[in-house]
Scaffold this active site. Structure first.
Site, PDB file in Angstrom:
ATOM      1  N   HIS A 144     -12.185  -1.765   1.613  1.00 23.90           N
ATOM      2  CA  HIS A 144     -11.232  -1.094   2.481  1.00 23.90           C
ATOM      3  C   HIS A 144     -11.857  -0.970   3.857  1.00 23.90           C
ATOM      4  O   HIS A 144     -13.015  -0.560   3.990  1.00 23.90           O
ATOM      5  CB  HIS A 144     -10.902   0.298   1.924  1.00 23.90           C
ATOM      6  N   ASP A 165       0.845  -1.200   0.000  1.00 24.08           N
ATOM      7  CA  ASP A 165       0.000   0.000   0.000  1.00 24.08           C
ATOM      8  C   ASP A 165       0.878   1.246   0.000  1.00 24.08           C
ATOM      9  O   ASP A 165       1.624   1.493   0.950  1.00 24.08           O
ATOM     10  CB  ASP A 165      -0.890  -0.016   1.241  1.00 24.08           C
ATOM     11  N   GLU A 184      -1.519  -1.188  -3.981  1.00 25.40           N
ATOM     12  CA  GLU A 184      -2.662  -0.365  -3.567  1.00 25.40           C
ATOM     13  C   GLU A 184      -2.344   1.125  -3.623  1.00 25.40           C
ATOM     14  O   GLU A 184      -1.313   1.557  -3.138  1.00 25.40           O
ATOM     15  CB  GLU A 184      -3.073  -0.779  -2.150  1.00 25.40           C
ATOM     16  N   GLU A 217     -10.324   3.742  -2.000  1.00 27.54           N
ATOM     17  CA  GLU A 217     -10.761   4.037  -0.638  1.00 27.54           C
ATOM     18  C   GLU A 217     -11.161   5.498  -0.459  1.00 27.54           C
ATOM     19  O   GLU A 217     -11.937   5.825   0.446  1.00 27.54           O
ATOM     20  CB  GLU A 217      -9.672   3.674   0.372  1.00 27.54           C
TER      21      GLU A 217
END
Length: 385
Positions: free
Chosen positions: A300, A198, A224, A250
């Protein structure tokens, strides 16, 4: 039945150690809960995405902008109330904090609906395809002044032993340094352990391409938020050029924000955040859009036990994509860093991490609404506003 009050409850406490991701370091844990009461005595709880001072800003939106639109209305008229609120906010913000604030109220209304019907949320959504979910843990946060590769390696070994289906790590200090961090974690997990990376939109598309090529070679499951959410061309470039799957969304809001992202194939994996996208009502529309475009959804999840419980229901009610006898099952994301609000604000803890350690999965709540009750004494202990 009528709504009598809509109230924000902002919780916070100091962390024992500073944690970081590509955008900032922080040393306080914050949660923004929304409490909706009715004249029948039913109470619904929701949660708004957004920590720190953003929670304080969202409190003003919840209580001063939105609450007057909801008080006196029937809480079961969720769709009517959602659209009325969105229409009133449209000229002032179709994304960001207004939608985060609306999300918390909407989740609370679904909680009330379940309690009024005596049914868990997943029953209101049409039933559960599964009663237990694999869980992936995220940790390995950035920290200043340490040997991060060694620290990430050691933390990955510890989390691996706890039984999570996969692990997610943070990057964002620079492409070369980040690749070294991923190599350290891959070494700890072995060649086949599920690993997600991420970046919290740390890179330009060119930088993300370099990192993404390395992640493909390192057998990373998904990359991500590699670039800023506004960079739709960057997302499309990466999904078309990289072997590693690109995940994101997200911080995308409403069906209208998601429409272009999905139809433009900007992500390989969609990650709507129910506490931000517009609540359960809007999440369901985004899920339909994603599956219409044959893009899998892995929610998420960032927040307290309220957010975790809500997502357990949503994931339970999610159809397989594609429908097949051995389809890959959705996973629950769960924060492995210190997080008192996951369990201490609940009268009966979900204990997701303990469930994973004991049997490798987390059970879907079966009580009415989102299936958890709030410990008001704990709320008072942590409440700052």
């Amino acid at each position: 039945m009528k709504i009598t009050s809509v109230k924000s409850r902002i919780l916070s406490y100091d962390l024992d150690e500073e944690l970081g991701y590509s955008q900032q370091y922080y040393n306080r844990r914050t949660a923004h809960l929304v409490e909706v009461r009715t004249d029948d005595g039913l109470v619904g709880w929701g949660e708004c995405f957004g920590a720190g001072n953003f929670a304080l800003g969202n409190k003003a939106i919840v209580e001063q902008v939105l609450a007057p639109l909801f008080i006196g209305q029937d809480p079961l008229d969720r769709e009517v109330l959602w659209h009325r609120a969105y229409k009133m906010m449209r000229d002032h913000g179709q994304k960001g904090m207004p939608l985060e604030s609306l999300s918390g109220i909407d989740i609370a209304l679904w909680d009330i609906a379940g309690k009024a019907a005596g049914l868990p949320l997943h029953k209101l959504l049409g039933g559960a395809f599964r009663t237990e979910l694999p869980v992936y843990g995220y940790g390995m946060m950035l920290k200043r002044g340490e040997d991060l590769p060694q620290r990430f390696h050691d933390e990955a070994l510890e989390l691996k032993d706890r039984g999570y289906a996969g692990l997610k790590m943070k990057v964002g200090i620079g492409p070369r340094e980040d690749i070294k961090l991923v190599e350290a974690v891959r070494d700890a997990l072995g060649p086949d352990g599920m690993l997600m990376v991420d970046a919290n939109h740390a890179y330009t598309a060119t930088e993300a391409f370099v990192v993404g090529k390395a992640l493909g070679d390192l057998n990373v499951e998904w990359f991500e938020e590699p670039v800023a959410p506004e960079d739709r061309d960057g997302y499309r470039f990466l999904t078309s050029k990289l072997d590693v799957k690109i995940a994101g969304g997200e911080v995308e809001f409403s069906r209208w924000g998601w429409r272009d992202l999905l139809e433009g194939r900007g992500v390989d994996i969609a990650q709507p955040e129910v506490c931000a996208v517009g609540g359960v009502s809007e999440y369901l529309k985004v899920l339909t859009l994603a599956h219409t475009n044959f893009i899998p959804v892995i929610n998420h999840v960032w927040g307290s036990g309220i957010a975790i419980a809500t997502n357990l229901h949503l994931l339970a009610a999610m159809p397989d994509l594609p429908g097949a006898m051995s389809a890959v099952q959705p996973m629950l994301e769960c924060d492995t860093t210190p997080h008192l609000f996951q369990d201490e604000i609940l009268t009966e803890p979900l204990d997701v991490h303990g469930q994973v350690a004991r049997r490798g999965t987390a059970r879907v709540p079966d009580k009415p609404g989102i299936g958890v009750e709030i410990d008001l004494d704990a709320i008072k202990r942590f409440e700052i506003s």
